[in-house]
Design a protein around this motif. Sequence first.
Motif, PDB file in Angstrom:
ATOM      1  N   ARG A  55      16.387  84.318   0.957  1.00  0.00           N
ATOM      2  CA  ARG A  55      15.721  83.209   0.272  1.00  0.00           C
ATOM      3  C   ARG A  55      14.293  83.558  -0.129  1.00  0.00           C
ATOM      4  N   SER A  56      13.621  84.331   0.699  1.00  0.00           N
ATOM      5  CA  SER A  56      12.211  84.624   0.443  1.00  0.00           C
ATOM      6  C   SER A  56      11.965  86.040  -0.089  1.00  0.00           C
ATOM      7  N   GLY A  57      12.999  86.785  -0.417  1.00  0.00           N
ATOM      8  CA  GLY A  57      12.822  88.148  -0.908  1.00  0.00           C
ATOM      9  C   GLY A  57      14.117  88.921  -0.799  1.00  0.00           C
ATOM     10  N   PHE A  58      14.059  90.074  -0.128  1.00  0.00           N
ATOM     11  CA  PHE A  58      15.270  90.873   0.051  1.00  0.00           C
ATOM     12  C   PHE A  58      15.093  91.853   1.206  1.00  0.00           C
ATOM     13  N   VAL A  59      16.210  92.459   1.605  1.00  0.00           N
ATOM     14  CA  VAL A  59      16.216  93.465   2.653  1.00  0.00           C
ATOM     15  C   VAL A  59      16.533  94.800   1.990  1.00  0.00           C
ATOM     16  N   ALA A  60      15.761  95.819   2.348  1.00  0.00           N
ATOM     17  CA  ALA A  60      15.960  97.152   1.786  1.00  0.00           C
ATOM     18  C   ALA A  60      15.958  98.173   2.913  1.00  0.00           C
ATOM     19  N   GLU A  61      16.587  99.320   2.643  1.00  0.00           N
ATOM     20  CA  GLU A  61      16.650 100.401   3.623  1.00  0.00           C
ATOM     21  C   GLU A  61      15.914 101.610   3.080  1.00  0.00           C
ATOM     22  N   SER A  62      15.029 102.169   3.891  1.00  0.00           N
ATOM     23  CA  SER A  62      14.246 103.332   3.480  1.00  0.00           C
ATOM     24  C   SER A  62      15.144 104.557   3.349  1.00  0.00           C
ATOM     25  N   LEU A  63      14.972 105.305   2.264  1.00  0.00           N
ATOM     26  CA  LEU A  63      15.700 106.562   2.111  1.00  0.00           C
ATOM     27  C   LEU A  63      15.038 107.673   2.932  1.00  0.00           C
ATOM     28  N   LEU A  64      13.796 107.457   3.367  1.00  0.00           N
ATOM     29  CA  LEU A  64      13.102 108.462   4.166  1.00  0.00           C
ATOM     30  C   LEU A  64      13.595 108.482   5.608  1.00  0.00           C
ATOM     31  N   ASP A  65      13.637 107.295   6.246  1.00  0.00           N
ATOM     32  CA  ASP A  65      13.973 107.261   7.672  1.00  0.00           C
ATOM     33  C   ASP A  65      15.115 106.302   8.024  1.00  0.00           C
ATOM     34  N   GLY A  66      15.671 105.615   7.028  1.00  0.00           N
ATOM     35  CA  GLY A  66      16.809 104.729   7.284  1.00  0.00           C
ATOM     36  C   GLY A  66      16.455 103.386   7.888  1.00  0.00           C
ATOM     37  N   LYS A  67      15.168 103.104   8.069  1.00  0.00           N
ATOM     38  CA  LYS A  67      14.758 101.823   8.651  1.00  0.00           C
ATOM     39  C   LYS A  67      14.899 100.713   7.620  1.00  0.00           C
ATOM     40  N   LYS A  68      15.296  99.550   8.104  1.00  0.00           N
ATOM     41  CA  LYS A  68      15.429  98.384   7.224  1.00  0.00           C
ATOM     42  C   LYS A  68      14.108  97.616   7.215  1.00  0.00           C
ATOM     43  N   VAL A  69      13.721  97.141   6.034  1.00  0.00           N
ATOM     44  CA  VAL A  69      12.499  96.355   5.902  1.00  0.00           C
ATOM     45  C   VAL A  69      12.821  95.078   5.123  1.00  0.00           C
ATOM     46  N   THR A  70      12.115  94.015   5.471  1.00  0.00           N
ATOM     47  CA  THR A  70      12.221  92.773   4.719  1.00  0.00           C
ATOM     48  C   THR A  70      11.039  92.730   3.774  1.00  0.00           C
ATOM     49  N   VAL A  71      11.317  92.478   2.508  1.00  0.00           N
ATOM     50  CA  VAL A  71      10.269  92.488   1.489  1.00  0.00           C
ATOM     51  C   VAL A  71      10.182  91.102   0.882  1.00  0.00           C
ATOM     52  N   GLY A  72       8.973  90.544   0.870  1.00  0.00           N
ATOM     53  CA  GLY A  72       8.753  89.227   0.287  1.00  0.00           C
ATOM     54  C   GLY A  72       8.502  89.317  -1.210  1.00  0.00           C
TER      55      GLY A  72
END
Length: 140
Positions: free
Chosen positions: A23-40
């Motif tokens: 609802r407030s943005g999206f979830v993405a996964e880093s191609l560098l380290d595979g960590k998931k981040v929430t982006v507003g």
Amino acid sequence: MSLDKILSIGGKPGLFKLLTQTRSGFVAESLLDGKKVTVGMTNNVSVLSEIAIFTLEEELPLKAVFNKIKEKENGGKTSIGHKEDKIKLEEYFFEVVPNYDEDRVYPSDIKKVIQWYNLLHQHGITDFEPEESPEEGEEK
């Protein structure tokens, strides 16, 4: 995977794969380290398929630049690293895109293009053509 799902997020290194929208943005996964981040929605986000490089005549889509690098390197990684000095970076980029606008394309932009190409190549994302929708493939 097409470049429509690959993102550059301002202030964060590397590239990200779009996973899902919230609802407030999206979830993405880093191609560098595979960590998931929430982006507003307030973050500065660029989709790679929407980025272009300035040339003397027009704007060249990033996918076309990636294809030229792929052709030059016979499908392999770049022969130059993104941490090379300014002159080497500019010489390499001039071989790939001979008519790029030197006044509007900075060495930092060239570094990003080379780094992104190698990162995508490392993850097996080497088909830079857009995925055709059914209507585009049919003759009219």
